[in-house]
Design an enzyme around this catalytic site. Sequence first.
Site, PDB file in Angstrom:
ATOM      1  CB  SER A 137      55.864  69.111  74.655  1.00  0.00           C
ATOM      2  OG  SER A 137      56.292  68.810  75.965  1.00  0.00           O
ATOM      3  CE  LYS A 163      58.860  71.123  76.452  1.00  0.00           C
ATOM      4  NZ  LYS A 163      58.314  72.480  76.682  1.00  0.00           N
ATOM      5  CE  LYS A 165      57.295  68.800  79.635  1.00  0.00           C
ATOM      6  NZ  LYS A 165      57.468  70.167  80.131  1.00  0.00           N
ATOM      7  CG  ASP A 190      60.607  71.634  79.813  1.00  0.00           C
ATOM      8  OD1 ASP A 190      61.252  72.073  80.788  1.00  0.00           O
ATOM      9  OD2 ASP A 190      59.428  71.969  79.567  1.00  0.00           O
ATOM     10  CD  GLU A 216      60.918  74.381  77.980  1.00  0.00           C
ATOM     11  OE1 GLU A 216      61.012  73.727  76.911  1.00  0.00           O
ATOM     12  OE2 GLU A 216      59.827  74.752  78.443  1.00  0.00           O
ATOM     13  CG  ASP A 241      58.352  77.124  80.771  1.00  0.00           C
ATOM     14  OD1 ASP A 241      57.587  78.043  81.090  1.00  0.00           O
ATOM     15  OD2 ASP A 241      57.921  75.975  80.491  1.00  0.00           O
ATOM     16  CE  LYS A 265      54.997  76.660  78.911  1.00  0.00           C
ATOM     17  NZ  LYS A 265      55.229  75.771  80.074  1.00  0.00           N
ATOM     18  N   GLY A 293      53.548  75.983  75.640  1.00  0.00           N
ATOM     19  CA  GLY A 293      52.171  75.497  75.694  1.00  0.00           C
ATOM     20  C   GLY A 293      51.863  74.941  77.062  1.00  0.00           C
TER      21      GLY A 293
HETATM   22  O1  OSB Z   1      57.067  73.051  80.935  1.00  0.00           O
HETATM   23  O2  OSB Z   1      56.466  73.415  78.950  1.00  0.00           O
HETATM   24  C1  OSB Z   1      56.217  72.957  80.060  1.00  0.00           C
HETATM   25  C2  OSB Z   1      52.783  71.276  79.988  1.00  0.00           C
HETATM   26  C3  OSB Z   1      52.332  71.557  81.256  1.00  0.00           C
HETATM   27  C4  OSB Z   1      53.160  72.230  82.130  1.00  0.00           C
HETATM   28  C5  OSB Z   1      54.424  72.651  81.724  1.00  0.00           C
HETATM   29  C6  OSB Z   1      54.872  72.397  80.436  1.00  0.00           C
HETATM   30  C7  OSB Z   1      54.043  71.670  79.569  1.00  0.00           C
HETATM   31  C8  OSB Z   1      54.433  71.260  78.215  1.00  0.00           C
HETATM   32  C9  OSB Z   1      53.310  71.040  77.244  1.00  0.00           C
HETATM   33  O3  OSB Z   1      55.570  71.018  77.889  1.00  0.00           O
HETATM   34  C10 OSB Z   1      53.493  71.683  75.938  1.00  0.00           C
HETATM   35  C11 OSB Z   1      52.211  71.647  75.126  1.00  0.00           C
HETATM   36  O4  OSB Z   1      51.220  72.316  75.485  1.00  0.00           O
HETATM   37  O5  OSB Z   1      52.198  70.940  74.111  1.00  0.00           O
HETATM   38 MG    MG Z   2      58.713  74.035  80.024  1.00  0.00          MG
END
Ligand code: OSB
Ligand code: MG
Length: 372
Positions: A137, A163, A165, A190, A216, A241, A265, A293
């Site tokens: 990510s 992925k 953001k 995401d 996402e 999520d 998660k 994660g």
């Molecule tokens: O939305 O998936 C999410 C990290 C912190 C808060 C929200 C998210 C995330 C990540 C990190 O996308 C994913 C990872 O742990 O590699």
């Molecule tokens: Mg997410």
Amino acid sequence: MEKFRVDEVRTWRIRLPYREPFTTSFGTEEVKETIIIGIRSGDHFGYGECVAGRHPMYSYETVDTASYVIDRYLVPSILGEEVDPVSFMETVKWIRGHRMAKATVEMALWDLYAKILGKPLYKVIGGVREKVDVGVSVGIQRTVDDLIKKIGEYLEMGYGRIKIKIKPGWDVDVLRRIRKEYPDIKLTVDANSAYDLEKHMSILKALDEFNLLYIEQPLAYSDLVGHSKLQKELSTPVCLDESITDSHKAWEALEIDAARVINIKPGRVGGTGESIKIHDLAEEHGVPVWMGGMLETGIGRAHNVSIATLRNFKFPGDISASERYYNRDIIREPFVLEKESKMSVRKSPGIGVEIDWEFFSTLVVKEKRYGV
Ligand code: OSB
Ligand code: MG
């Protein structure tokens, strides 16, 4: 399920800087601040990690609210008692929400339970594979060039799914650049709730052209109906999520076609038992899941890898190597990326990792011990 007696509980608040800041649509995190819990029964210890952030952005829970709920309610509910992970969740059902706090304890109880049985956790819960598919990510970067470079580095390391953001203003143009450089990579986005159905429909529809595995959490966490309406307009599957706070919410989303993919998660939904419920419900609805994660340390990561061995985990998880997050992890053998973008589950009892106590002790900002 065989019960065991909880003889001692310890919690450690630790602070560990990320290798680099992680930026999402709701802000930037520079340091992991979390609670590690250790629960002892006889000679066995089980460990859990809290996924709540320092600020209530991803969730209303924070490391402080979780700490409060753990100290005030959850530890007293297990200390000196005969428990198992499932009975624990029944006992604390009256406490509304606070699922990240509950998950911290529940997951430690699963680790402990598996260790008492002398079996790896993934076997105890019925995992079907020894290696899980993983991806990475990538946070919002300063410039698109920086992002392209970053993606290139991760692909070079062997990550088979990227992925990114997104947020309004960092979406369609960015994706166009990525697809120009990397037309065929497995790609997802995401939004962490950054879009509005009315205001951004044209942007959201434009995402369909980028051949994404799924989109996402585009809309507000509480907006299941909005996601269902959006799905009718998109060919790309909507993945939820933060909307999926527990298995009942998952059922609601599945029933109204608000989620054609679910990001599980365990630390968000109340732990391993609740994750299995969501996993099974999604499967009954023909919906694949994947392991999310929260930038966990090796303790949370070991739990996540174990759970991602279940049958219906069909997409690569946000489970990257320890070194993607931290210069040094708190466990002795950090998680590494293996060929074909996979990661191995540990074969020793429980979650199969050991804390590197010497390093760990340098990170502790607060420590508590509860004995019988
Ligand atoms: O939305 O998936 C999410 C990290 C912190 C808060 C929200 C998210 C995330 C990540 C990190 O996308 C994913 C990872 O742990 O590699
Ligand atoms: Mg997410």
